[in-house]
Motif scaffolding. Structure first.
Motif, PDB file in Angstrom:
ATOM      1  N   PHE A  26       0.872  -1.368   0.033  1.00  0.00           N
ATOM      2  CA  PHE A  26      -0.026  -0.036  -0.054  1.00  0.00           C
ATOM      3  C   PHE A  26       0.826   1.225   0.068  1.00  0.00           C
ATOM      4  N   ALA A  27       1.916   1.087   0.684  1.00  0.00           N
ATOM      5  CA  ALA A  27       2.879   2.473   0.900  1.00  0.00           C
ATOM      6  C   ALA A  27       3.475   2.509  -0.511  1.00  0.00           C
ATOM      7  N   CYS A  28       3.897   1.583  -1.142  1.00  0.00           N
ATOM      8  CA  CYS A  28       4.634   1.655  -2.561  1.00  0.00           C
ATOM      9  C   CYS A  28       3.647   2.293  -3.463  1.00  0.00           C
ATOM     10  N   GLY A  29       2.567   1.877  -3.367  1.00  0.00           N
ATOM     11  CA  GLY A  29       1.534   2.419  -4.338  1.00  0.00           C
ATOM     12  C   GLY A  29       1.118   3.903  -4.144  1.00  0.00           C
TER      13      GLY A  29
ATOM     14  N   GLY B  32      -2.080  -6.389 -15.149  1.00  0.00           N
ATOM     15  CA  GLY B  32      -0.794  -6.814 -15.145  1.00  0.00           C
ATOM     16  C   GLY B  32      -0.227  -7.046 -13.801  1.00  0.00           C
ATOM     17  N   ALA B  33      -1.279  -6.383 -12.627  1.00  0.00           N
ATOM     18  CA  ALA B  33      -0.791  -6.586 -11.285  1.00  0.00           C
ATOM     19  C   ALA B  33      -1.059  -8.306 -10.890  1.00  0.00           C
ATOM     20  N   LEU B  34      -1.887  -8.702 -12.004  1.00  0.00           N
ATOM     21  CA  LEU B  34      -2.193 -10.065 -11.582  1.00  0.00           C
ATOM     22  C   LEU B  34      -1.064 -11.115 -11.749  1.00  0.00           C
TER      23      LEU B  34
ATOM     24  N   ILE C  93       9.133  -8.391 -12.266  1.00  0.00           N
ATOM     25  CA  ILE C  93       9.009  -9.310 -10.764  1.00  0.00           C
ATOM     26  C   ILE C  93       9.844 -10.290 -10.913  1.00  0.00           C
ATOM     27  N   THR C  94       9.965 -11.102 -12.067  1.00  0.00           N
ATOM     28  CA  THR C  94      11.093 -12.043 -12.089  1.00  0.00           C
ATOM     29  C   THR C  94      12.377 -11.442 -12.099  1.00  0.00           C
ATOM     30  N   ASN C  95      12.778 -10.492 -13.157  1.00  0.00           N
ATOM     31  CA  ASN C  95      14.107  -9.900 -12.757  1.00  0.00           C
ATOM     32  C   ASN C  95      14.433  -9.350 -11.465  1.00  0.00           C
ATOM     33  N   GLN C  96      13.506  -8.829 -10.768  1.00  0.00           N
ATOM     34  CA  GLN C  96      13.843  -8.284  -9.353  1.00  0.00           C
ATOM     35  C   GLN C  96      13.984  -9.481  -8.421  1.00  0.00           C
ATOM     36  N   SER C  97      13.237 -10.716  -8.462  1.00  0.00           N
ATOM     37  CA  SER C  97      13.401 -11.850  -7.757  1.00  0.00           C
ATOM     38  C   SER C  97      14.835 -12.247  -8.058  1.00  0.00           C
TER      39      SER C  97
ATOM     40  N   VAL D 103       4.376  -6.591  -3.198  1.00  0.00           N
ATOM     41  CA  VAL D 103       4.768  -5.157  -3.177  1.00  0.00           C
ATOM     42  C   VAL D 103       4.763  -4.414  -4.413  1.00  0.00           C
ATOM     43  N   MET D 104       5.180  -5.115  -5.453  1.00  0.00           N
ATOM     44  CA  MET D 104       5.206  -4.489  -6.881  1.00  0.00           C
ATOM     45  C   MET D 104       3.716  -4.302  -7.368  1.00  0.00           C
ATOM     46  N   SER D 105       2.766  -5.268  -7.153  1.00  0.00           N
ATOM     47  CA  SER D 105       1.236  -5.235  -7.602  1.00  0.00           C
ATOM     48  C   SER D 105       1.081  -3.697  -6.755  1.00  0.00           C
ATOM     49  N   GLY D 106       1.110  -3.634  -5.646  1.00  0.00           N
ATOM     50  CA  GLY D 106       0.728  -2.197  -4.926  1.00  0.00           C
ATOM     51  C   GLY D 106       1.268  -1.213  -5.662  1.00  0.00           C
TER      52      GLY D 106
END
Length: 392
Positions: free
Chosen positions: A22-25, A264-266, A324-328, A143-146
Motif C-alpha cells: 500500500f505504501a509503495c502504491g 498486469g498486477a495479476l 518481478i522475475t528480474n527483481q526476484s 509489493v510491486m502489485s501495490g
C-alpha cells in the motif's frame, strides 16, 4: 518496554507485506497526480498547458535524482530512518504544493515530491531483505502489485478529487495519506543495523563496480530495459491512435483506458512464485514471448477495440511479470547491496523507457499505428532472442 526488533530478526509478515504494498502504491501515485490537473493549473497560474506540462518532467527529474543519489544509501544507513525522513519530506512538499502561490513555487516543489518518491525503491529491496528465501519472489511480487496499482489509479483519484474540490485538494489528500503512512512505517518498521562507515563517494563507486562484476545483474537490467521500452512505446503512442477515427475518444476516456492495464498486477504473484520455485528462466521466456505476441493483437487493434484490449492485457502481464522475475533474481545476488542493485537495475529500466517513448513518436510519424507495432515486434523479438541465450 522491549527494544524494537532489528531487520534480520523480524520476519516479513503478511500484514507488513500489505503495508509495504500500500505504501509503495501511495508513494508512486505522488508522481502522477499532476497529470490530469494540467488544464486546471494552466488556468490558475495563467500559463499555457505546454508550460505546466513541465511539472511532470520536473517530478520525474526529482525521482531520477533520488534513485541515483539517495537509494544507494539504503545499503549503509538505517533504512527505517531514511524511509521515514523521506516520507516526512513528501508530507511537507505535498502540503506546500497545495498552498502554492505561483507557478515557480509549484515547479520547485514538484522536484521535491519526485525526490521523496524514491522511497518506494527503498521499500522494495527492504521487503526482499526481510523475506526468507522461499517466499522472496512472492513478497516482491505483492509489493510491486501495490506499486503498479498506485500508478494506474493515481490519475483516476486525482481527477475525481479535483472535480469535487479543486486541484489543491488533491495535494492535501496526498499529503494527509503520506503523513498517515509515515506514522505507520515509523511504528511498524524494525530498526536497521548500522552497516559501516563507507564514504558516500566510495558507495557511489561501488554501484558501478556492481554493474561491472555481476553479469546476471547486467543481463537482467538489459531484459528490464527492453521490456520497459516496449511498454513505453505502446503507452506513449496509444493516445495518437485513440484520438483519431475510428475511435475518436475524449481525453478522459483515453485516461480511463489505462485501467485495463491493472491486469498486469495479476501477473506479479504468479511471476514471484515461479521465481521462488527455481523456474525464473522459464518465467523470463514466457513473459518475453507475451510481450512479443501482444504486438500482434495490438496491430489488429487498429480497427478492433477487442483486439486492442486483449493486446493491452497481454502486454502488461508480460512486462509486469518480467519485472518481478528480474527483481526476484537480482535481489538474491548480494543481500548487502540490494539498494545499489535497485539503482543499477532501475537506471537501465528507465533508459529503456525513455528510448521507447522517443521511438513511439518517430514510428507513428513514419508509419502510423502499424509502424509502432513493427517497432514493438522488433523489440519483443530481440528480447526473446536474449532470453533464449540466457545462461543458467
Amino acid at each position: 518496554m522491549s527494544a524494537r526488533p532489528v531487520i534480520g530478526e523480524h520476519p516479513l509478515t503478511g500484514p507488513l507485506t500489505l503495508l509495504f504494498a500500500f505504501a509503495c502504491g501511495a508513494i508512486a501515485a505522488n508522481l502522477y497526480y499532476t497529470q490530469p490537473l494540467l488544464a486546471l493549473l494552466a488556468h490558475t497560474f495563467g500559463r499555457r498547458e505546454s508550460d505546466v506540462g513541465l511539472l511532470v518532467t520536473l517530478t520525474q527529474i526529482g525521482y531520477a535524482t533520488g534513485l541515483a543519489l539517495i537509494v544507494p544509501l539504503g545499503d549503509r544507513l538505517d533504512r527505517r530512518r531514511l524511509i521515514c525522513g523521506l516520507m516526512a519530506l513528501s508530507v511537507l512538499a505535498l502540503m506546500a504544493s497545495a498552498l502554492s502561490a505561483n507557478f515557480l513555487m509549484l515547479a520547485v516543489l514538484s522536484i521535491a515530491v519526485g525526490l521523496a518518491s524514491c522511497t518506494a525503491q527503498l521499500l522494495v529491496p527492504l521487503a526482499a531483505t526481510m523475506a526468507d528465501d522461499a517466499t522472496r519472489g512472492k513478497a516482491v511480487g505483492t509489493v510491486m502489485s501495490g506499486l503498479l496499482l498506485g500508478i494506474l489509479l493515481a490519475r483516476t483519484v486525482s481527477g475525481l478529487i479535483a472535480d469535487l474540490a479543486g486541484w489543491r485538494a488533491v495535494f492535501v489528500f496526498a499529503s494527509a495519506l503520506s503523513l498517515l503512512l509515515c506514522a505507520l512505517l515509523a511504528w511498524k518498521l524494525p530498526h536497521d543495523r548500522h552497516r559501516g562507515p563507507l564514504a558516500y563517494g566510495a558507495l557511489m563507486r561501488s554501484v558501478l563496480q556492481l554493474f561491472a562484476e555481476q553479469p546476471v545483474l547486467r543481463q537482467r537490467s538489459l531484459y528490464g530495459a527492453f521490456g520497459f521500452a516496449a511498454f513505453s512505446l505502446f503507452w506513449t503512442a496509444l493516445s495518437f491512435l485513440l484520438r483519431a477515427p475510428p475511435y475518436s475518444l475524449s481525453e478522459s476516456a483515453i485516461g480511463a483506458f489505462g485501467l485495463i492495464g491493472a491486469a498486469g498486477a495479476l501477473a506479479a504473484n504468479a511471476a514471484g512464485r515461479l521465481a521462488d520455485g527455481g523456474r525464473a528462466a522459464l518465467a523470463t521466456r514466457v513473459f518475453a514471448a507475451l510481450i512479443l505476441l501482444s504486438f500482434v493483437s495490438l496491430w489488429i487493434g487498429v480497427h478492433s477495440m477487442t483486439a486492442l484490449i486483449v493486446g493491452v492485457i497481454v502486454l502488461d502481464i508480460g512486462v509486469q511479470g518480467l519485472q518481478i522475475t528480474n527483481q526476484s533474481v537480482i535481489y538474491a545476488l548480494d543481500p548487502q547491496a540490494r539498494s545499489r542493485i535497485t539503482t543499477v537495475y532501475l537506471t537501465s529500466y528507465f533508459i529503456g523507457g525513455a528510448l521507447g517513448s522517443t521511438a513511439a513518436g518517430l514510428a507513428f510519424a513514419a508509419g502510423g499505428w502499424p509502424g509502432v507495432c513493427i517497432v514493438g515486434l522488433i523489440i519483443g523479438a530481440i528480447l526473446c532472442g536474449l532470453t533464449l541465450r540466457q545462461r543458467r
